[in-house]
Motif scaffolding. Structure first.
Motif, mmCIF file in Angstrom:
data_model
loop_
_atom_site.group_PDB
_atom_site.id
_atom_site.type_symbol
_atom_site.label_atom_id
_atom_site.label_comp_id
_atom_site.label_asym_id
_atom_site.label_seq_id
_atom_site.Cartn_x
_atom_site.Cartn_y
_atom_site.Cartn_z
ATOM 1 N N SER A 1 -27.236 -6.335 -21.667
ATOM 2 C CA SER A 1 -26.841 -4.944 -21.430
ATOM 3 C C SER A 1 -27.597 -4.330 -20.249
ATOM 4 O O SER A 1 -27.001 -3.709 -19.371
ATOM 5 C CB SER A 1 -27.069 -4.140 -22.717
ATOM 6 O OG SER A 1 -27.081 -2.769 -22.427
ATOM 7 N N VAL A 2 -28.926 -4.522 -20.205
ATOM 8 C CA VAL A 2 -29.691 -3.869 -19.119
ATOM 9 C C VAL A 2 -29.414 -4.531 -17.776
ATOM 10 O O VAL A 2 -29.322 -3.843 -16.748
ATOM 11 C CB VAL A 2 -31.217 -3.797 -19.404
ATOM 12 C CG1 VAL A 2 -31.501 -2.907 -20.589
ATOM 13 C CG2 VAL A 2 -31.849 -5.165 -19.576
ATOM 14 N N ASP B 1 -26.667 -5.881 -16.939
ATOM 15 C CA ASP B 1 -25.334 -5.412 -16.573
ATOM 16 C C ASP B 1 -25.441 -4.016 -15.933
ATOM 17 O O ASP B 1 -24.824 -3.737 -14.916
ATOM 18 C CB ASP B 1 -24.464 -5.384 -17.833
ATOM 19 C CG ASP B 1 -23.036 -5.014 -17.503
ATOM 20 O OD1 ASP B 1 -22.519 -5.599 -16.530
ATOM 21 O OD2 ASP B 1 -22.454 -4.146 -18.191
ATOM 22 N N GLN B 2 -26.278 -3.166 -16.524
ATOM 23 C CA GLN B 2 -26.419 -1.806 -15.990
ATOM 24 C C GLN B 2 -26.985 -1.802 -14.577
ATOM 25 O O GLN B 2 -26.674 -0.920 -13.783
ATOM 26 C CB GLN B 2 -27.335 -0.968 -16.903
ATOM 27 C CG GLN B 2 -26.666 -0.612 -18.212
ATOM 28 C CD GLN B 2 -27.565 0.297 -19.045
ATOM 29 O OE1 GLN B 2 -27.782 1.445 -18.716
ATOM 30 N NE2 GLN B 2 -28.076 -0.240 -20.126
ATOM 31 N N ARG C 1 -26.612 -4.346 -12.515
ATOM 32 C CA ARG C 1 -25.791 -5.309 -11.769
ATOM 33 C C ARG C 1 -26.575 -6.544 -11.327
ATOM 34 O O ARG C 1 -26.557 -6.939 -10.169
ATOM 35 C CB ARG C 1 -25.165 -4.633 -10.547
ATOM 36 C CG ARG C 1 -24.181 -3.545 -10.928
ATOM 37 C CD ARG C 1 -23.736 -2.739 -9.733
ATOM 38 N NE ARG C 1 -22.806 -1.693 -10.109
ATOM 39 C CZ ARG C 1 -23.187 -0.548 -10.675
ATOM 40 N NH1 ARG C 1 -24.446 -0.329 -10.948
ATOM 41 N NH2 ARG C 1 -22.290 0.350 -10.998
ATOM 42 N N LEU D 1 -35.326 0.043 -19.149
ATOM 43 C CA LEU D 1 -34.184 0.376 -20.022
ATOM 44 C C LEU D 1 -34.129 -0.472 -21.290
ATOM 45 O O LEU D 1 -33.266 -0.261 -22.147
ATOM 46 C CB LEU D 1 -32.867 0.193 -19.254
ATOM 47 C CG LEU D 1 -32.686 1.068 -18.012
ATOM 48 C CD1 LEU D 1 -31.396 0.686 -17.283
ATOM 49 C CD2 LEU D 1 -32.655 2.539 -18.406
ATOM 50 N N ASP E 1 -33.640 0.971 -24.656
ATOM 51 C CA ASP E 1 -32.512 1.908 -24.717
ATOM 52 C C ASP E 1 -33.002 3.356 -24.810
ATOM 53 O O ASP E 1 -32.675 4.090 -25.746
ATOM 54 C CB ASP E 1 -31.604 1.566 -25.907
ATOM 55 C CG ASP E 1 -30.263 2.275 -25.782
ATOM 56 O OD1 ASP E 1 -29.934 2.756 -24.668
ATOM 57 O OD2 ASP E 1 -29.552 2.383 -26.796
ATOM 58 N N ILE F 1 -27.234 3.279 -9.846
ATOM 59 C CA ILE F 1 -27.709 2.995 -11.208
ATOM 60 C C ILE F 1 -28.145 4.300 -11.887
ATOM 61 O O ILE F 1 -27.795 4.579 -13.033
ATOM 62 C CB ILE F 1 -28.892 1.992 -11.172
ATOM 63 C CG1 ILE F 1 -28.410 0.638 -10.657
ATOM 64 C CG2 ILE F 1 -29.519 1.857 -12.556
ATOM 65 C CD1 ILE F 1 -29.532 -0.302 -10.261
ATOM 66 N N GLU G 1 -25.295 6.431 -12.920
ATOM 67 C CA GLU G 1 -24.688 5.892 -14.142
ATOM 68 C C GLU G 1 -25.518 6.297 -15.364
ATOM 69 O O GLU G 1 -24.979 6.694 -16.393
ATOM 70 C CB GLU G 1 -24.627 4.356 -14.079
ATOM 71 C CG GLU G 1 -23.525 3.818 -13.188
ATOM 72 C CD GLU G 1 -22.146 4.232 -13.678
ATOM 73 O OE1 GLU G 1 -21.924 4.167 -14.898
ATOM 74 O OE2 GLU G 1 -21.322 4.645 -12.834
ATOM 75 N N LEU G 2 -26.853 6.198 -15.225
ATOM 76 C CA LEU G 2 -27.737 6.553 -16.344
ATOM 77 C C LEU G 2 -27.582 8.024 -16.690
ATOM 78 O O LEU G 2 -27.618 8.424 -17.849
ATOM 79 C CB LEU G 2 -29.195 6.240 -15.989
ATOM 80 C CG LEU G 2 -29.517 4.747 -15.884
ATOM 81 C CD1 LEU G 2 -30.899 4.537 -15.286
ATOM 82 C CD2 LEU G 2 -29.427 4.090 -17.261
ATOM 83 N N GLN H 1 -25.058 8.923 -19.089
ATOM 84 C CA GLN H 1 -25.286 8.503 -20.483
ATOM 85 C C GLN H 1 -26.121 9.509 -21.261
ATOM 86 O O GLN H 1 -26.820 9.133 -22.214
ATOM 87 C CB GLN H 1 -25.995 7.142 -20.504
ATOM 88 C CG GLN H 1 -25.192 6.025 -19.883
ATOM 89 C CD GLN H 1 -26.017 4.765 -19.694
ATOM 90 O OE1 GLN H 1 -27.054 4.582 -20.324
ATOM 91 N NE2 GLN H 1 -25.581 3.899 -18.810
#
Ligand SMILES: Nc1ncnc2c1ncn2[C@@H]1O[C@H](COP(=O)(O)OP(=O)(O)OP(=O)(O)O)[C@@H](O)[C@H]1O
Ligand SMILES: [Mg+2]
Length: 316
Positions: A119-120, A122-123, A125, A151, A154, A178, A181-182, A185
């Motif tokens: 997951s991290v 991916d976040q 890239r 990250l 989470d 990045i 994107e964060l 969230q």
């Protein structure tokens, strides 16, 4: 997640007789991105280190979600992802190995670790690089792994010290993407930076310090309005160079402060009244039939830079 909070109360750090941070009182609530600005040596990193328990305050306190960082460090920092002074990753390690180690430190159950790593990465890239040695990575890639590390747990709160400093323009752009994107969230992000463009682009609020003292903390729009010597401006281009009476016509629009000639067919219009006025101004300029062919608001960065330089006088 609207109960997120970061508070400092009279936070002070003395190194011998030198005061690096002086009676800093700040309070952030909810999900937003707060930029932390100030010249070199202003006390930003020291403040972030006190917030994250890396440095003990000489006096005052820091609280995260109401929990005192000094008294209950582990509990206070539980919801936080922290990136301060980008640590060098041991070059023989791959992102998977480095992040597994971080997972262990955070007490993330072994069964959840592979999923978290996926997951991290991916976040940030970096999925394709999970098993490559970080020693060969560019600075930008290493920084993305550092962000991934912050990250791992989470976190709802991110405390970042100059996350894109030292990177080339592409690396900076990647880190910016990045963080944007964060931001989506629903996190509370407190981020120091020297890059006024990135702060203007995605921070909601800004705190500026100089010589350890808080100069201002407010929304970017309010900081600009309160401090900028220039205020908001738009630049317009006109189709014709016959400008008889045009300047006077623009000047009579309510809210316009000043109209300046930039070149033969271009004017700079300074105005007050924020975004609502910017919208009205465009409507009025079109209605005035002066042959407007382009309308370009002055950038948020230029206005923030102006405010910054006005506030931090003598810092250069
Ligand atoms: N461990 C230390 N011992 C003595 N002085 C220190 C120490 N850490 C920081 N300082 C001093 O405190 C002041 C604030 O430093 P700090 O690193 O917090 O500034 P900064 O705002 O992060 O600057 P920059 O933008 O350059 O990163 C500086 O004058 C610095 O030299
Ligand atoms: Mg610093």
């Amino acid at each position: 997640m609207s109960d997120l909070s970061i508070d400092t109360s009279n936070l002070t750090k003395n190194f011998g007789s030198f005061t690096a941070v002086s009676n800093l009182t700040l309070s952030f609530r909810g999900t937003k991105c707060v930029g932390f600005l100030g010249p070199n040596g202003a006390g930003k990193t020291t403040t972030l280190k006190m917030l994250t328990g890396m440095v003990h305050p000489s006096s005052g306190s820091a609280r995260i979600n109401g929990i005192d960082v000094q008294a209950e460090k582990k509990q206070a920092l539980y919801p936080c992802g922290v990136l301060i002074e980008s640590p060098e990753i041991y070059p023989a390690l791959t992102p998977r190995e480095a992040l597994s180690y971080i997972a262990e430190l955070h007490g993330i159950p072994a069964s959840e670790t592979p999923g978290r790593i996926r997951s991290v990465l991916d976040q940030v890239r970096m999925t394709d690089w999970v098993d490559k040695r970080t020693g060969k990575f560019s600075k930008g890639m290493k920084q993305r792994v550092n962000i991934a590390a912050s990250l791992m747990s989470d976190p709802d709160i991110l405390i970042l010290d100059e996350p894109s400093t030292g990177l080339d323009p592409r690396g900076m752009a990647e880190v910016r993407t990045i963080i944007l994107e964060l931001k989506k969230q629903q996190k509370l992000i407190f981020m120091s930076s020297h890059l006024l463009g990135e702060v203007a682009d995605f921070c909601d609020e800004v705190a500026m310090i100089d010589q350890g003292r808080l100069l201002i903390y407010d929304t970017i729009e309010s900081v600009v309005q309160r401090v900028s010597g220039q205020g908001a401006a738009v630049e317009i281009d006109l189709a014709s160079s016959d400008l008889t009476g045009v300047q006077e016509k623009i000047q009579t629009i309510p809210g316009v402060d000043r109209v300046e000639h930039v070149d033969a067919r271009t004017f700079l219009i300074r105005f007050s009244g924020g975004l609502p006025m910017q919208q009205r101004l465009l409507e009025q300029l079109v209605a005035a039939h002066i042959g407007i062919i382009s309308y370009k608001p002055s950038s948020g960065m230029a206005r923030l830079e102006d405010a910054y330089l006005n506030l931090i006088k003598g810092g250069y």
